[in-house]
Design a protein around this motif. Structure first.
Motif, PDB file in Angstrom:
ATOM      1  N   SER A   1      -8.363   4.365   2.837  1.00 43.12           N
ATOM      2  CA  SER A   1      -8.778   4.610   1.481  1.00 43.12           C
ATOM      3  C   SER A   1      -9.920   3.563   1.136  1.00 43.12           C
ATOM      4  O   SER A   1     -10.726   4.257   0.323  1.00 43.12           O
ATOM      5  CB  SER A   1      -7.545   4.508   0.562  1.00 43.12           C
ATOM      6  OG  SER A   1      -6.862   3.220   0.415  1.00 43.12           O
ATOM      7  N   GLU A   2      -9.865   2.570   1.435  1.00 45.10           N
ATOM      8  CA  GLU A   2     -11.069   1.566   0.819  1.00 45.10           C
ATOM      9  C   GLU A   2     -12.245   2.125   1.465  1.00 45.10           C
ATOM     10  O   GLU A   2     -13.389   1.805   0.575  1.00 45.10           O
ATOM     11  CB  GLU A   2     -10.845   0.141   1.602  1.00 45.10           C
ATOM     12  CG  GLU A   2     -11.677  -0.871   1.229  1.00 45.10           C
ATOM     13  CD  GLU A   2     -11.484  -1.492  -0.209  1.00 45.10           C
ATOM     14  OE1 GLU A   2     -12.169  -2.438  -0.689  1.00 45.10           O
ATOM     15  OE2 GLU A   2     -10.799  -0.778  -0.889  1.00 45.10           O
TER      16      GLU A   2
ATOM     17  N   LEU B   1     -18.277  -3.949   3.804  1.00 44.51           N
ATOM     18  CA  LEU B   1     -17.158  -4.445   4.471  1.00 44.51           C
ATOM     19  C   LEU B   1     -17.439  -5.026   5.920  1.00 44.51           C
ATOM     20  O   LEU B   1     -16.864  -6.098   6.278  1.00 44.51           O
ATOM     21  CB  LEU B   1     -16.184  -3.258   4.824  1.00 44.51           C
ATOM     22  CG  LEU B   1     -15.624  -2.481   3.556  1.00 44.51           C
ATOM     23  CD1 LEU B   1     -14.917  -1.318   3.798  1.00 44.51           C
ATOM     24  CD2 LEU B   1     -14.390  -3.479   2.969  1.00 44.51           C
TER      25      LEU B   1
ATOM     26  N   LYS C   1      -8.320  -4.694   1.399  1.00 44.25           N
ATOM     27  CA  LYS C   1      -9.405  -4.633   0.652  1.00 44.25           C
ATOM     28  C   LYS C   1     -10.703  -5.610   0.530  1.00 44.25           C
ATOM     29  O   LYS C   1     -10.304  -6.692   1.278  1.00 44.25           O
ATOM     30  CB  LYS C   1      -9.086  -4.372  -1.331  1.00 44.25           C
ATOM     31  CG  LYS C   1      -7.805  -3.757  -1.169  1.00 44.25           C
ATOM     32  CD  LYS C   1      -8.054  -2.262  -1.258  1.00 44.25           C
ATOM     33  CE  LYS C   1      -6.808  -1.235  -1.674  1.00 44.25           C
ATOM     34  NZ  LYS C   1      -7.061   0.117  -1.079  1.00 44.25           N
ATOM     35  N   SER C   2     -11.432  -5.371   0.108  1.00 48.08           N
ATOM     36  CA  SER C   2     -12.873  -6.376  -0.019  1.00 48.08           C
ATOM     37  C   SER C   2     -12.315  -7.772  -0.122  1.00 48.08           C
ATOM     38  O   SER C   2     -12.877  -8.496   0.529  1.00 48.08           O
ATOM     39  CB  SER C   2     -13.879  -5.864  -0.766  1.00 48.08           C
ATOM     40  OG  SER C   2     -14.376  -4.540  -0.485  1.00 48.08           O
ATOM     41  N   ASN C   3     -11.639  -7.903  -1.160  1.00 45.64           N
ATOM     42  CA  ASN C   3     -11.276  -9.189  -1.852  1.00 45.64           C
ATOM     43  C   ASN C   3     -10.403  -9.894  -0.941  1.00 45.64           C
ATOM     44  O   ASN C   3     -10.002 -10.994  -1.240  1.00 45.64           O
ATOM     45  CB  ASN C   3     -10.914  -9.099  -3.230  1.00 45.64           C
ATOM     46  CG  ASN C   3      -9.706  -8.306  -3.389  1.00 45.64           C
ATOM     47  OD1 ASN C   3      -9.403  -7.439  -2.436  1.00 45.64           O
ATOM     48  ND2 ASN C   3      -8.965  -8.517  -4.484  1.00 45.64           N
ATOM     49  N   ARG C   4      -9.574  -9.315   0.292  1.00 46.28           N
ATOM     50  CA  ARG C   4      -8.806  -9.754   1.061  1.00 46.28           C
ATOM     51  C   ARG C   4      -9.279 -10.090   2.260  1.00 46.28           C
ATOM     52  O   ARG C   4      -8.419 -10.607   3.261  1.00 46.28           O
ATOM     53  CB  ARG C   4      -7.393  -9.197   0.862  1.00 46.28           C
ATOM     54  CG  ARG C   4      -6.547  -9.052  -0.209  1.00 46.28           C
ATOM     55  CD  ARG C   4      -5.654  -7.700  -0.421  1.00 46.28           C
ATOM     56  NE  ARG C   4      -4.513  -8.197  -1.254  1.00 46.28           N
ATOM     57  CZ  ARG C   4      -3.806  -6.991  -1.689  1.00 46.28           C
ATOM     58  NH1 ARG C   4      -3.978  -6.062  -1.359  1.00 46.28           N
ATOM     59  NH2 ARG C   4      -2.889  -7.438  -2.643  1.00 46.28           N
TER      60      ARG C   4
ATOM     61  N   THR D   1       0.901  -1.332  -0.085  1.00 45.65           N
ATOM     62  CA  THR D   1       0.069  -0.118  -0.016  1.00 45.65           C
ATOM     63  C   THR D   1       0.888   1.270  -0.054  1.00 45.65           C
ATOM     64  O   THR D   1       1.717   1.193   0.727  1.00 45.65           O
ATOM     65  CB  THR D   1      -1.138   0.123   1.176  1.00 45.65           C
ATOM     66  OG1 THR D   1      -1.844   1.289   1.353  1.00 45.65           O
ATOM     67  CG2 THR D   1      -0.159  -0.220   2.509  1.00 45.65           C
TER      68      THR D   1
ATOM     69  N   MET E   1      -9.032   0.442   8.158  1.00 44.19           N
ATOM     70  CA  MET E   1      -8.960   0.892   6.861  1.00 44.19           C
ATOM     71  C   MET E   1      -8.976   2.326   6.778  1.00 44.19           C
ATOM     72  O   MET E   1      -9.726   2.973   7.599  1.00 44.19           O
ATOM     73  CB  MET E   1     -10.077   0.313   6.103  1.00 44.19           C
ATOM     74  CG  MET E   1     -10.016  -1.255   5.838  1.00 44.19           C
ATOM     75  SD  MET E   1     -11.605  -1.669   4.912  1.00 44.19           S
ATOM     76  CE  MET E   1     -11.188  -3.599   5.046  1.00 44.19           C
TER      77      MET E   1
ATOM     78  N   LYS F   1     -20.359   0.982   0.802  1.00 47.22           N
ATOM     79  CA  LYS F   1     -19.077   0.300   0.922  1.00 47.22           C
ATOM     80  C   LYS F   1     -18.807  -0.124   2.269  1.00 47.22           C
ATOM     81  O   LYS F   1     -18.415  -1.462   2.778  1.00 47.22           O
ATOM     82  CB  LYS F   1     -17.824   1.288   0.528  1.00 47.22           C
ATOM     83  CG  LYS F   1     -16.559   0.537   0.368  1.00 47.22           C
ATOM     84  CD  LYS F   1     -16.493  -0.707  -0.332  1.00 47.22           C
ATOM     85  CE  LYS F   1     -15.285  -1.241  -0.978  1.00 47.22           C
ATOM     86  NZ  LYS F   1     -15.204  -2.221  -1.866  1.00 47.22           N
TER      87      LYS F   1
END
Length: 207
Positions: free
Chosen positions: A186-187, A201, A167-170, A134, A184, A197
């Motif tokens: 920026s996400e 999450l 991020k969402s996918n992690r 990041t 978090m 969002k």
């Protein structure tokens, strides 16, 4: 006071496109965020104090906890729930001695040693990272990866929040390490729809 939130929002007004920080945080609170760390390191004491009072008001409306980055004096002044310390802040044991049980204490850590020291010093929880690549955390060196995160989570007893490139996918991979949740910036703050969002999450974190 307990650490009963899965998502820890850290502020950075420079990530926003147009709206004010208070407006953005309010949207996240509407989406279900229950803990916010006010982290605007470039602001002077008077400005951060003024902003902290506003942030205390909006977090209180949604019964969310407020943490102030690095400044336990400001945290006490605005009746925040806690203070979040970095490795360049006053040592956690000194802050714990000063505030006793009046504030929760979070600590930013980047290694097993720092995590163990924070726990021993009286921290209530830690953030650990950067877990992934990041841009904002490049100064802390290479990402620690999910393997180191898992080792830390298995070793210390206080809650661990994964930070850095989450991020969402992690989220699935992060939660499999035994982490309590994720921190978090920026996400959330760069999302086109912050409220939506945030809801997404939190649903992923509490699966």
């Amino acid at each position: 006071m307990k650490i009963n939130f899965p998502l820890y929002l850290i502020t950075d007004r420079k990530q926003l496109s147009g709206e004010t920080l208070i407006t953005a945080v309010r949207q996240a609170l509407k989406g279900g965020v229950k803990a916010v760390q006010l982290r605007e390191k470039d602001m002077d004491t008077r400005d951060i104090l003024k902003l902290a009072y506003k942030m205390r008001k909006v977090t209180a409306e949604y019964r969310a906890q407020l943490f102030i980055n690095g400044r336990f004096d400001i945290a006490l002044a605005v009746n925040a729930d806690g203070v979040h310390l970095t490795q360049s802040s006053m040592p956690v044991e000194a802050v714990r001695k000063a505030v006793k049980k009046r504030l929760l204490i979070g600590v930013s850590t980047h290694s097993m040693k720092e995590a163990l020291d924070a726990e021993k010093g009286g921290a209530d929880f830690i953030t650990m990272g950067p877990v992934y690549n990041t841009h904002s955390k490049m100064k802390y060196g290479a990402p620690i990866g999910s393997g180191t995160l898992e080792k830390v989570c298995g070793k210390i007893k206080i809650p661990v929040f994964a930070l850095g490139g989450v991020k969402s996918n992690r989220i699935g991979e992060v939660m499999e390490t035994g982490a309590h949740g994720a921190a978090m910036i920026s996400e959330i703050l760069r999302a086109a729809n912050i409220r939506k969002k945030t809801e997404e999450l939190i649903n992923l974190l509490i699966k």
